[in-house]
Design a protein around this motif. Sequence first.
Motif, mmCIF file in Angstrom:
data_model
loop_
_atom_site.group_PDB
_atom_site.id
_atom_site.type_symbol
_atom_site.label_atom_id
_atom_site.label_comp_id
_atom_site.label_asym_id
_atom_site.label_seq_id
_atom_site.Cartn_x
_atom_site.Cartn_y
_atom_site.Cartn_z
ATOM 1 N N UNK A 96 0.842 -1.184 0.000
ATOM 2 C CA UNK A 96 0.000 0.000 0.000
ATOM 3 C C UNK A 96 0.879 1.235 0.000
ATOM 4 N N UNK A 97 0.363 2.338 -0.526
ATOM 5 C CA UNK A 97 1.087 3.611 -0.545
ATOM 6 C C UNK A 97 0.218 4.687 0.095
ATOM 7 N N UNK A 98 0.871 5.729 0.592
ATOM 8 C CA UNK A 98 0.130 6.810 1.242
ATOM 9 C C UNK A 98 -0.380 7.833 0.246
ATOM 10 N N UNK A 99 0.215 7.850 -0.953
ATOM 11 C CA UNK A 99 -0.240 8.750 -2.008
ATOM 12 C C UNK A 99 0.029 8.107 -3.360
ATOM 13 N N UNK A 100 -0.757 8.474 -4.387
ATOM 14 C CA UNK A 100 -0.552 7.868 -5.709
ATOM 15 C C UNK A 100 0.846 8.144 -6.247
#
Length: 247
Positions: A96-100
Amino acid sequence: MPANALYTDLSGYYDLMCADIDYPAQSNAICRLHQIFGNGGTTHLDLACGTGPHVRHFIDLGYTSSGLDINQPMLDIAAVRCPEAQFTLQDMSSFEVSEPQDLITCFLYSIHYNGGIEKLTACISSVHRALASGGIFCFNAVDKDKINNDLFVKHTAKQASDVFTFRSGWHYSGQGEKQSLRLSIEKANADATQVWNDEHPMVAVNFAELIALLTPNFEVHVFEHNYDTIKPWDTTAGNAIFVCVKK
Protein backbone atom coordinates in the motif's frame (compact mmCIF):
# COMPACT_ATOMS: atom_id res chain seq x y z
CA MET A 1 19.61 -22.41 3.56
CA PRO A 2 15.95 -21.35 3.41
CA ALA A 3 14.70 -19.04 0.67
CA ASN A 4 16.35 -15.61 0.80
CA ALA A 5 18.67 -16.64 3.66
CA LEU A 6 21.71 -15.61 1.67
CA TYR A 7 20.37 -12.08 1.22
CA THR A 8 19.46 -11.89 4.91
CA ASP A 9 22.80 -13.15 6.19
CA LEU A 10 24.95 -11.32 3.64
CA SER A 11 23.03 -8.08 3.15
CA GLY A 12 26.24 -6.24 3.95
CA TYR A 13 27.81 -7.81 0.84
CA TYR A 14 24.89 -7.07 -1.47
CA ASP A 15 26.38 -3.91 -2.96
CA LEU A 16 29.64 -5.75 -3.60
CA MET A 17 27.70 -8.56 -5.28
CA CYS A 18 26.06 -5.97 -7.55
CA ALA A 19 29.20 -3.91 -8.15
CA ASP A 20 29.11 -4.55 -11.90
CA ILE A 21 25.56 -3.17 -12.32
CA ASP A 22 25.34 0.21 -14.05
CA TYR A 23 22.73 1.80 -11.80
CA PRO A 24 23.01 5.28 -13.38
CA ALA A 25 22.41 3.88 -16.88
CA GLN A 26 19.40 1.86 -15.74
CA SER A 27 17.91 4.79 -13.83
CA ASN A 28 18.51 7.25 -16.68
CA ALA A 29 16.92 4.89 -19.21
CA ILE A 30 13.76 4.44 -17.16
CA CYS A 31 13.64 8.19 -16.57
CA ARG A 32 13.69 8.70 -20.36
CA LEU A 33 10.89 6.17 -20.79
CA HIS A 34 8.92 7.91 -18.07
CA GLN A 35 9.34 11.22 -19.88
CA ILE A 36 8.00 9.61 -23.06
CA PHE A 37 5.10 7.60 -21.63
CA GLY A 38 4.43 9.15 -18.23
CA ASN A 39 2.13 11.78 -16.86
CA GLY A 40 4.79 14.36 -16.05
CA GLY A 41 4.74 13.64 -12.31
CA THR A 42 7.75 12.94 -10.11
CA THR A 43 6.59 10.60 -7.35
CA HIS A 44 8.45 7.29 -7.60
CA LEU A 45 8.36 3.95 -5.80
CA ASP A 46 10.93 1.20 -6.29
CA LEU A 47 9.72 -2.35 -5.57
CA ALA A 48 12.26 -4.78 -4.10
CA CYS A 49 14.56 -1.79 -3.68
CA GLY A 50 17.31 -3.67 -1.82
CA THR A 51 19.92 -1.27 -0.46
CA GLY A 52 18.46 1.64 -2.43
CA PRO A 53 20.94 2.41 -5.25
CA HIS A 54 18.20 3.04 -7.81
CA VAL A 55 16.29 5.19 -5.33
CA ARG A 56 19.45 7.25 -4.83
CA HIS A 57 19.72 7.94 -8.56
CA PHE A 58 16.04 8.82 -8.93
CA ILE A 59 16.33 11.31 -6.08
CA ASP A 60 19.33 12.84 -7.84
CA LEU A 61 17.22 13.03 -11.03
CA GLY A 62 14.64 15.15 -9.20
CA TYR A 63 12.10 12.53 -8.11
CA THR A 64 10.42 12.21 -4.75
CA SER A 65 11.50 8.61 -4.44
CA SER A 66 10.69 5.81 -1.99
CA GLY A 67 11.25 2.07 -1.77
CA LEU A 68 9.96 -1.14 -0.30
CA ASP A 69 11.48 -4.54 0.32
CA ILE A 70 10.83 -7.63 2.46
CA ASN A 71 14.37 -7.54 3.90
CA GLN A 72 14.88 -5.16 6.83
CA PRO A 73 18.72 -5.31 6.82
CA MET A 74 18.63 -4.16 3.19
CA LEU A 75 16.27 -1.32 4.09
CA ASP A 76 18.54 -0.23 6.95
CA ILE A 77 21.37 0.24 4.46
CA ALA A 78 19.03 1.99 2.01
CA ALA A 79 17.97 4.48 4.70
CA VAL A 80 21.60 5.47 5.25
CA ARG A 81 22.18 5.82 1.50
CA CYS A 82 18.98 7.82 0.96
CA PRO A 83 18.03 9.69 4.15
CA GLU A 84 15.56 11.80 2.13
CA ALA A 85 13.53 8.74 1.11
CA GLN A 86 10.90 6.71 2.90
CA PHE A 87 11.45 2.95 2.99
CA THR A 88 8.88 0.42 4.15
CA LEU A 89 9.00 -3.27 4.95
CA GLN A 90 6.34 -4.64 2.59
CA ASP A 91 5.70 -7.50 0.19
CA MET A 92 5.40 -6.18 -3.35
CA SER A 93 2.49 -8.53 -4.04
CA SER A 94 0.29 -6.74 -1.49
CA PHE A 95 1.68 -3.31 -0.76
CA GLU A 96 0.00 0.00 0.00
CA VAL A 97 1.09 3.61 -0.54
CA SER A 98 0.13 6.81 1.24
CA GLU A 99 -0.24 8.75 -2.01
CA PRO A 100 -0.55 7.87 -5.71
CA GLN A 101 2.73 7.26 -7.52
CA ASP A 102 3.62 8.55 -10.98
CA LEU A 103 6.29 5.92 -11.58
CA ILE A 104 6.74 2.47 -10.07
CA THR A 105 9.86 0.48 -10.92
CA CYS A 106 11.13 -3.02 -10.27
CA PHE A 107 14.73 -3.57 -11.39
CA LEU A 108 17.09 -6.54 -11.63
CA TYR A 109 14.37 -9.04 -12.61
CA SER A 110 12.95 -8.72 -9.10
CA ILE A 111 9.40 -8.97 -10.46
CA HIS A 112 10.09 -12.72 -10.48
CA TYR A 113 10.33 -12.75 -6.68
CA ASN A 114 6.56 -13.02 -6.75
CA GLY A 115 6.58 -16.74 -6.06
CA GLY A 116 3.83 -17.81 -8.45
CA ILE A 117 1.25 -16.56 -10.94
CA GLU A 118 -1.24 -15.80 -8.15
CA LYS A 119 1.23 -13.53 -6.36
CA LEU A 120 2.37 -11.97 -9.64
CA THR A 121 -1.25 -11.16 -10.47
CA ALA A 122 -1.69 -9.65 -7.00
CA CYS A 123 1.45 -7.56 -7.50
CA ILE A 124 0.16 -6.19 -10.81
CA SER A 125 -3.15 -5.30 -9.12
CA SER A 126 -1.29 -3.59 -6.24
CA VAL A 127 0.75 -1.56 -8.72
CA HIS A 128 -2.35 -0.53 -10.63
CA ARG A 129 -4.04 0.68 -7.42
CA ALA A 130 -0.92 2.58 -6.33
CA LEU A 131 -0.37 4.45 -9.60
CA ALA A 132 -1.74 7.90 -10.30
CA SER A 133 -3.78 8.50 -13.46
CA GLY A 134 -1.44 8.04 -16.42
CA GLY A 135 1.28 6.60 -14.19
CA ILE A 136 3.62 3.92 -15.48
CA PHE A 137 5.11 0.68 -14.22
CA CYS A 138 8.57 -0.26 -15.52
CA PHE A 139 10.37 -3.55 -14.91
CA ASN A 140 12.55 -6.12 -16.63
CA ALA A 141 11.73 -9.81 -16.98
CA VAL A 142 12.99 -13.08 -18.41
CA ASP A 143 10.88 -15.40 -20.57
CA LYS A 144 10.77 -18.88 -19.01
CA ASP A 145 10.77 -20.52 -22.45
CA LYS A 146 14.09 -18.85 -23.35
CA ILE A 147 16.03 -19.80 -20.21
CA ASN A 148 19.26 -21.73 -20.76
CA ASN A 149 20.03 -23.59 -17.54
CA ASP A 150 23.71 -23.86 -18.48
CA LEU A 151 24.32 -20.11 -18.58
CA PHE A 152 25.43 -18.04 -15.61
CA VAL A 153 27.12 -14.70 -14.98
CA LYS A 154 30.24 -14.30 -12.86
CA HIS A 155 32.29 -11.44 -11.51
CA THR A 156 34.90 -10.88 -8.82
CA ALA A 157 35.47 -8.00 -6.44
CA LYS A 158 37.89 -7.15 -3.63
CA GLN A 159 37.06 -5.86 -0.17
CA ALA A 160 40.04 -5.28 2.11
CA SER A 161 42.01 -8.55 2.03
CA ASP A 162 39.07 -10.63 0.77
CA VAL A 163 38.38 -11.63 -2.83
CA PHE A 164 34.76 -12.40 -3.66
CA THR A 165 33.51 -14.41 -6.61
CA PHE A 166 29.80 -14.11 -7.39
CA ARG A 167 27.89 -16.42 -9.72
CA SER A 168 24.21 -16.41 -10.63
CA GLY A 169 22.02 -18.15 -13.20
CA TRP A 170 18.42 -18.99 -13.99
CA HIS A 171 17.07 -22.51 -13.83
CA TYR A 172 13.74 -23.70 -15.24
CA SER A 173 12.54 -27.31 -15.39
CA GLY A 174 10.63 -26.71 -18.62
CA GLN A 175 7.16 -26.86 -17.13
CA GLY A 176 5.05 -25.12 -14.53
CA GLU A 177 5.08 -21.65 -13.00
CA LYS A 178 8.23 -22.01 -10.88
CA GLN A 179 11.80 -21.15 -11.83
CA SER A 180 14.75 -20.39 -9.60
CA LEU A 181 17.71 -18.05 -9.35
CA ARG A 182 20.79 -19.99 -8.31
CA LEU A 183 23.39 -17.94 -6.46
CA SER A 184 26.89 -18.64 -5.24
CA ILE A 185 29.28 -16.44 -3.27
CA GLU A 186 32.88 -17.43 -2.65
CA LYS A 187 34.93 -15.42 -0.16
CA ALA A 188 38.67 -16.11 -0.20
CA ASN A 189 41.66 -14.71 1.65
CA ALA A 190 45.07 -15.95 2.75
CA ASP A 191 43.55 -17.92 5.59
CA ALA A 192 40.49 -19.64 4.19
CA THR A 193 37.86 -19.92 1.47
CA GLN A 194 34.15 -19.87 2.29
CA VAL A 195 31.32 -20.63 -0.11
CA TRP A 196 27.62 -19.84 0.25
CA ASN A 197 25.07 -21.37 -2.13
CA ASP A 198 21.42 -20.43 -2.31
CA GLU A 199 18.48 -21.00 -4.61
CA HIS A 200 15.64 -18.50 -4.72
CA PRO A 201 12.21 -19.72 -5.89
CA MET A 202 10.66 -17.37 -8.43
CA VAL A 203 7.68 -17.16 -10.72
CA ALA A 204 8.14 -18.55 -14.23
CA VAL A 205 6.17 -16.88 -17.01
CA ASN A 206 6.63 -16.39 -20.73
CA PHE A 207 6.13 -12.98 -22.28
CA ALA A 208 2.81 -13.86 -23.92
CA GLU A 209 1.45 -14.87 -20.50
CA LEU A 210 2.91 -11.78 -18.86
CA ILE A 211 1.42 -9.43 -21.44
CA ALA A 212 -1.96 -11.14 -21.00
CA LEU A 213 -1.79 -10.51 -17.24
CA LEU A 214 -0.93 -6.83 -17.74
CA THR A 215 -3.23 -5.92 -20.63
CA PRO A 216 -6.55 -5.61 -18.71
CA ASN A 217 -5.18 -2.70 -16.66
CA PHE A 218 -2.26 -1.37 -18.70
CA GLU A 219 -1.20 -0.28 -22.14
CA VAL A 220 1.89 -2.46 -22.52
CA HIS A 221 5.07 -1.54 -24.42
CA VAL A 222 7.98 -3.99 -24.59
CA PHE A 223 11.53 -2.89 -25.35
CA GLU A 224 14.89 -4.48 -26.00
CA HIS A 225 16.82 -5.20 -22.81
CA ASN A 226 19.32 -2.42 -23.48
CA TYR A 227 19.58 0.58 -21.20
CA ASP A 228 21.66 2.58 -23.70
CA THR A 229 19.06 2.77 -26.47
CA ILE A 230 15.28 2.59 -26.74
CA LYS A 231 14.38 -0.10 -29.26
CA PRO A 232 11.22 -2.24 -29.52
CA TRP A 233 11.60 -5.85 -28.41
CA ASP A 234 12.31 -8.05 -31.42
CA THR A 235 9.85 -10.74 -30.13
CA THR A 236 12.63 -13.34 -29.96
CA ALA A 237 14.97 -12.22 -27.16
CA GLY A 238 14.43 -13.83 -23.77
CA ASN A 239 14.96 -10.62 -21.78
CA ALA A 240 13.02 -7.39 -22.13
CA ILE A 241 12.03 -4.13 -20.47
CA PHE A 242 8.31 -3.62 -19.92
CA VAL A 243 6.71 -0.16 -19.81
CA CYS A 244 3.10 -0.35 -18.65
CA VAL A 245 0.87 2.74 -18.74
CA LYS A 246 -2.10 2.71 -16.38
CA LYS A 247 -5.43 2.64 -18.20
